[in-house]
Write an enzyme that holds these catalytic residues in place. Structure first.
Site, short mmCIF file in Angstrom:
data_model
loop_
_atom_site.label_atom_id
_atom_site.label_comp_id
_atom_site.label_asym_id
_atom_site.label_seq_id
_atom_site.Cartn_x
_atom_site.Cartn_y
_atom_site.Cartn_z
N LYS A 41 0.85 -1.19 0.00
CA LYS A 41 0.00 0.00 0.00
C LYS A 41 0.88 1.24 0.00
O LYS A 41 2.05 1.17 0.41
CB LYS A 41 -0.96 -0.01 1.18
CG LYS A 41 -0.38 -0.32 2.55
CD LYS A 41 -1.51 -0.29 3.59
CE LYS A 41 -1.20 -1.09 4.82
NZ LYS A 41 -2.26 -1.20 5.77
N ARG A 90 -10.93 -4.60 14.25
CA ARG A 90 -12.01 -3.61 14.31
C ARG A 90 -13.30 -4.25 13.81
O ARG A 90 -13.25 -5.21 13.05
CB ARG A 90 -11.65 -2.38 13.45
CG ARG A 90 -10.64 -1.48 14.13
CD ARG A 90 -9.94 -0.59 13.14
NE ARG A 90 -9.16 -1.40 12.20
CZ ARG A 90 -8.39 -0.90 11.26
NH1 ARG A 90 -8.28 0.39 11.10
NH2 ARG A 90 -7.69 -1.69 10.46
N SER A 128 -4.85 4.13 9.99
CA SER A 128 -3.75 4.99 9.56
C SER A 128 -4.12 5.70 8.27
O SER A 128 -3.78 6.87 8.07
CB SER A 128 -2.47 4.18 9.35
OG SER A 128 -2.07 3.60 10.55
#
Ligand code: ADP
Length: 161
Positions: A41, A90, A128
């Site tokens: 990424k 999450r 992030s």
């Protein structure tokens, strides 16, 4: 001695990561944060910068160590004699990806266990990537990251304008 690794990109470390690290540090004799060198990424911080921001975040945790790694996570776990991989989960975003990763890791290395800690409610929507987007748009991120990370983000984003 129980040793676990907590691998990730940490680009940069957030309070959500830190919450998982603090909780995991109480479960093992030693916790090694693995900063992954080449995640698939786009990155804002260099590998050294990411590792240094993590290091500065864990100075009060004596059993936590920070290392940079590349290659397979299970290979890194073996290299540092860890029996366990810790990841944060999450509510919606992470389950499928973590499940796939866990299945692959189990195939590659059946003796290494994965433990997922549920993200604290207040960090469920903190990532992030969203953090970087908010910082780029001039948002106030001081409640989402340690102070030194907020400072580094301001500097990095400012230098890219
Ligand atoms: P990766 O590229 O390996 O997903 P990240 O730095 O994005 O690396 O995440 C590292 C680990 O921290 C992952 O297990 C991720 O699910 C977890 N994580 C990221 N953000 C949070 C958060 N807000 N709360 C709890 N865990 C989180």
């Amino acid at each position: 001695m129980t040793i676990a690794i907590c691998p990730g990109s940490f680009d940069p470390i957030t309070n959500g990561h830190l919450d998982i690290i603090i909780r995991a540090s109480k479960l093992f004799d030693k916790l090694i944060i693995g900063v992954y060198k080449t995640p698939d990424k786009p990155l804002l911080f260099t590998t050294e910068e990411r590792a240094e921001l993590v290091r500065q975040s864990v100075t009060s945790l004596p059993n936590v160590e920070v290392r940079i790694f590349s290659g397979l996570t299970v290979a890194f776990a073996k290299e540092v004699n860890a029996q366990t991989i810790v990841r944060g989960l999450r509510m919606s975003a992470d389950f499928e990806r973590e499940f796939d990763l866990a299945m692959m890791n189990k195939k590659l290395s059946p003796d290494i266990e994965l433990i997922c800690l549920m993200s604290d409610l207040k960090y469920q929507f903190l990532s992030s990537s969203l953090l970087k987007e908010a910082a780029r748009l001039g948002g106030d991120v001081t409640n989402l990251v340690p102070k030194h990370v907020a400072k580094a983000l301001r500097k990095k984003v400012g230098s890219q304008m």
